[in-house]
Design a protein around this motif. Structure first.
Motif, mmCIF file in Angstrom:
data_model
loop_
_atom_site.group_PDB
_atom_site.id
_atom_site.type_symbol
_atom_site.label_atom_id
_atom_site.label_comp_id
_atom_site.label_asym_id
_atom_site.label_seq_id
_atom_site.Cartn_x
_atom_site.Cartn_y
_atom_site.Cartn_z
ATOM 1 N N HIS A 1 0.741 -1.282 -0.005
ATOM 2 C CA HIS A 1 -0.068 0.070 -0.071
ATOM 3 C C HIS A 1 0.862 1.189 0.108
ATOM 4 C CE1 HIS A 1 -2.531 3.279 1.695
ATOM 5 N NE2 HIS A 1 -1.788 3.140 2.602
ATOM 6 N N GLY A 2 0.358 2.276 -0.704
ATOM 7 C CA GLY A 2 1.206 3.491 -0.949
ATOM 8 C C GLY A 2 -0.166 4.533 -1.084
ATOM 9 N N ALA A 3 0.082 5.861 -0.458
ATOM 10 C CA ALA A 3 -0.814 6.946 -0.603
ATOM 11 C C ALA A 3 0.204 8.146 -0.385
ATOM 12 C CB ALA A 3 -1.786 6.799 0.163
ATOM 13 N N ILE A 4 -0.222 9.173 -1.130
ATOM 14 C CA ILE A 4 0.444 10.472 -0.972
ATOM 15 C C ILE A 4 -0.615 11.706 -0.892
ATOM 16 C CG2 ILE A 4 2.709 9.797 -2.135
ATOM 17 C CD1 ILE A 4 1.548 10.943 -4.775
ATOM 18 N N ALA A 5 0.164 12.885 -0.554
ATOM 19 C CA ALA A 5 -0.709 13.961 -0.380
ATOM 20 C C ALA A 5 0.307 14.945 -0.068
ATOM 21 C CB ALA A 5 -1.753 14.055 0.708
ATOM 22 N N GLY A 6 0.518 16.109 -1.073
ATOM 23 C CA GLY A 6 1.498 17.145 -0.783
ATOM 24 C C GLY A 6 2.808 16.570 -0.843
ATOM 25 N N MET A 7 3.503 16.983 0.106
ATOM 26 C CA MET A 7 4.893 16.482 0.459
ATOM 27 C C MET A 7 5.102 15.094 1.280
ATOM 28 S SD MET A 7 6.944 20.078 0.211
ATOM 29 C CE MET A 7 8.446 19.438 0.256
ATOM 30 N N HIS A 8 3.800 14.456 1.594
ATOM 31 C CA HIS A 8 3.679 13.452 2.421
ATOM 32 C C HIS A 8 3.393 12.133 1.994
ATOM 33 C CE1 HIS A 8 4.339 16.719 5.510
ATOM 34 N NE2 HIS A 8 3.314 17.496 4.402
ATOM 35 N N GLY A 9 3.773 10.982 2.342
ATOM 36 C CA GLY A 9 3.464 9.659 1.909
ATOM 37 C C GLY A 9 3.124 8.991 3.016
ATOM 38 N N GLN A 10 2.420 7.660 2.696
ATOM 39 C CA GLN A 10 2.115 6.641 3.780
ATOM 40 C C GLN A 10 2.279 5.453 3.020
ATOM 41 O OE1 GLN A 10 -1.673 7.405 5.836
ATOM 42 N NE2 GLN A 10 -2.406 5.645 4.615
ATOM 43 N N SER B 1 2.871 -2.557 10.610
ATOM 44 C CA SER B 1 3.388 -1.334 10.915
ATOM 45 C C SER B 1 3.161 -0.263 9.652
ATOM 46 C CB SER B 1 5.017 -1.132 10.948
ATOM 47 O OG SER B 1 5.512 -1.728 9.939
ATOM 48 N N PHE B 2 3.183 0.806 9.800
ATOM 49 C CA PHE B 2 2.940 1.885 8.584
ATOM 50 C C PHE B 2 4.243 2.804 8.791
ATOM 51 C CE2 PHE B 2 0.784 5.747 10.065
ATOM 52 C CZ PHE B 2 0.513 5.390 11.570
ATOM 53 N N MET B 3 4.201 3.297 7.437
ATOM 54 C CA MET B 3 5.729 4.416 7.629
ATOM 55 C C MET B 3 5.030 5.621 6.845
ATOM 56 S SD MET B 3 9.185 4.208 5.821
ATOM 57 C CE MET B 3 8.943 4.013 4.076
ATOM 58 N N VAL B 4 5.365 6.855 7.531
ATOM 59 C CA VAL B 4 4.978 8.053 6.978
ATOM 60 C C VAL B 4 6.284 8.666 6.694
ATOM 61 C CG1 VAL B 4 2.619 8.482 8.042
ATOM 62 C CG2 VAL B 4 4.685 9.101 9.412
ATOM 63 N N THR B 5 5.997 9.402 5.562
ATOM 64 C CA THR B 5 7.388 10.169 4.835
ATOM 65 C C THR B 5 7.095 11.711 4.717
ATOM 66 O OG1 THR B 5 6.754 9.847 2.668
ATOM 67 C CG2 THR B 5 8.035 8.258 3.614
ATOM 68 N N ASP B 6 7.972 12.654 5.078
ATOM 69 C CA ASP B 6 7.626 13.958 5.211
ATOM 70 C C ASP B 6 8.617 14.446 4.345
ATOM 71 O OD1 ASP B 6 7.476 16.564 5.638
ATOM 72 O OD2 ASP B 6 6.576 16.385 7.971
ATOM 73 N N LEU B 7 8.558 14.843 3.153
ATOM 74 C CA LEU B 7 9.706 15.579 2.432
ATOM 75 C C LEU B 7 9.921 17.096 2.889
ATOM 76 C CD1 LEU B 7 9.320 14.262 -1.057
ATOM 77 C CD2 LEU B 7 11.342 13.699 0.455
ATOM 78 N N LEU B 8 9.117 17.711 3.694
ATOM 79 C CA LEU B 8 9.060 19.055 4.075
ATOM 80 C C LEU B 8 10.156 19.205 5.089
ATOM 81 C CD1 LEU B 8 7.979 21.701 3.259
ATOM 82 C CD2 LEU B 8 6.085 21.362 4.592
ATOM 83 N N HIS B 9 10.136 17.882 6.018
ATOM 84 C CA HIS B 9 10.943 17.864 7.162
ATOM 85 C C HIS B 9 12.114 17.083 7.096
ATOM 86 C CE1 HIS B 9 7.182 20.050 8.403
ATOM 87 N NE2 HIS B 9 8.105 21.079 8.965
ATOM 88 N N ASN B 10 12.025 16.136 6.003
ATOM 89 C CA ASN B 10 12.953 15.386 5.661
ATOM 90 C C ASN B 10 12.935 14.245 6.865
ATOM 91 O OD1 ASN B 10 14.373 16.220 3.366
ATOM 92 N ND2 ASN B 10 15.472 17.589 4.834
ATOM 93 N N GLU B 11 11.719 13.676 7.109
ATOM 94 C CA GLU B 11 11.456 12.372 8.213
ATOM 95 C C GLU B 11 10.723 11.432 7.578
ATOM 96 O OE1 GLU B 11 10.636 15.734 11.990
ATOM 97 O OE2 GLU B 11 9.077 14.453 11.405
#
Lengths: 266, 80
Positions: A187-196, A250-260
């Motif tokens: 599974h993957g999903a995105i919104a703006g600079m964020h992913g899940q 588990s799930f992973m969230v990515t945040d390209l705005l804050h590099n997390e």
């Protein structure tokens, strides 16, 4: 001379097979490029195109990947890019699903959307483009709105199912159907600079209610899409090969705005 | 304040814009997650709630927060 002996003769001293020799083998023995690659890998001969996959992938793993069949549900932002990555890395078979055609607002991010492909079915365009990249991959394209409640028989041969959909409700249905059918589900999903992201899990906890998410306002910029496609492809390859760790339970969230990048329990 | 409890609120993705990443915050006893959401002023109309976690466990808006809890709020992310 049989095809296997010919391939042995063709292979270079380093055990690689060039595209030219793969093509000539296919022509000489009336075999598909897919079949020639299967024979080569069986003989321990690696198509030269995979040279730079070594030693991240062994020849044995390259073969396992070639014997796998991945379904990509949705050929928009995520699907088009993940399809290209899986084609380049040497997945043997892909089934692509999308009912839609390319529009101008896809040009910011969707792979193979060009001025020439506007108005054309995404699946048809993506399939043709992938065949230009790697003719050894067997690609089936379905111009079809995949319905997890009725269409799982269309992907019964697939090893892994990739959720590249843009609709939370259908995502939840697909995850559930894959769990029932005992299929790997990425599974993957995105919104703006964020992913899940999440692998082999149902998605009720991520989507307690239907309806669109933050993407409706934030959109989907190209760098988030390509990052997400890379994560989806890596999860898929790891699932197929049984290596490393996937995002199970588990799930992973990515945040390209804050590099997390953060992995949390599911 | 006798009836006050302190929790850590962690915001993710779009909720951080104009707000914060993580902050200790004080609420009256009996406050629910829904109350926390309203108090922080995160734009849930624009970015609907996806995941609510309390101390790493999935909960819903009706959960009554306790002193020392970590409340994590994630917007729903559904684009492809």
């Amino acid at each position: 001379m049989e095809a296997k002996s010919y391939l042995r003769q063709c292979s270079r001293a380093d055990g690689m097979l060039t595209l030219k020799d793969q093509r000539s083998t296919a022509a000489k023995f009336s075999l598909s490029m897919h079949k020639v690659e299967a024979l080569a890998l069986e003989l321990g001969i690696l198509p030269l195109r995979h040279q730079r996959n070594q030693h991240t992938l062994s020849l044995k793993q390259q073969r396992k990947l070639f014997e796998s069949h991945v379904a990509i549900i949705g050929c928009g932002g995520l699907g088009g890019h993940v399809a290209e990555i899986l084609t380049r890395i040497g997945t043997g078979r892909l089934s692509l699903f999308d009912f839609d055609h390319f529009e101008e607002h896809n040009l910011n991010r969707q792979n193979f959307s060009t001025l020439a492909s506007l108005g054309k079915n995404k699946v048809t365009v993506v399939k043709e483009a992938l065949e230009q990249i790697n003719p050894s991959v067997r690609i089936e394209g379905f111009v079809h709105r995949f319905n997890p409640l009725s269409d799982m028989s269309m992907i019964s041969n697939c090893t892994v199912v990739i959720d590249a959909l843009d609709n939370p409700e259908i995502k939840v249905q697909l995850a559930k159907a894959c769990k029932t059918k005992n299929k790997s589900f990425v599974h993957g999903a995105i919104a703006g600079m964020h992913g899940q992201f999440s692998t082999n899990n149902t998605l009720e906890k991520l989507y307690p209610e239907g309806g669109r998410g933050a993407e409706l306002y934030s959109g989907n910029p190209a760098f988030t899409v390509t990052l997400a496609a890379s994560i989806l492809a890596a999860e898929t390859v790891k699932s197929i090969l049984g290596i490393g760790e996937v995002l199970e339970n588990s799930f992973m969230v990515t945040d390209l705005l804050h590099n997390e990048f953060e992995t949390l329990p599911l | 304040m006798e009836n006050a409890i302190e929790v850590t609120v962690k915001l993710f993705a779009q909720y951080r814009e104009g707000h914060f990443k993580a902050e200790p915050r004080v609420y009256p006893k009996g406050t629910t997650v829904e109350g926390v959401i309203i108090e922080t002023g995160i734009p849930v109309e624009q970015f609907p709630i996806g995941v609510i976690m309390i101390n790493g466990r999935h909960m819903d808006e009706s959960y009554v927060i306790e002193h020392g809890d970590t409340v994590s709020l994630f917007p729903k992310v559904g684009g492809g």
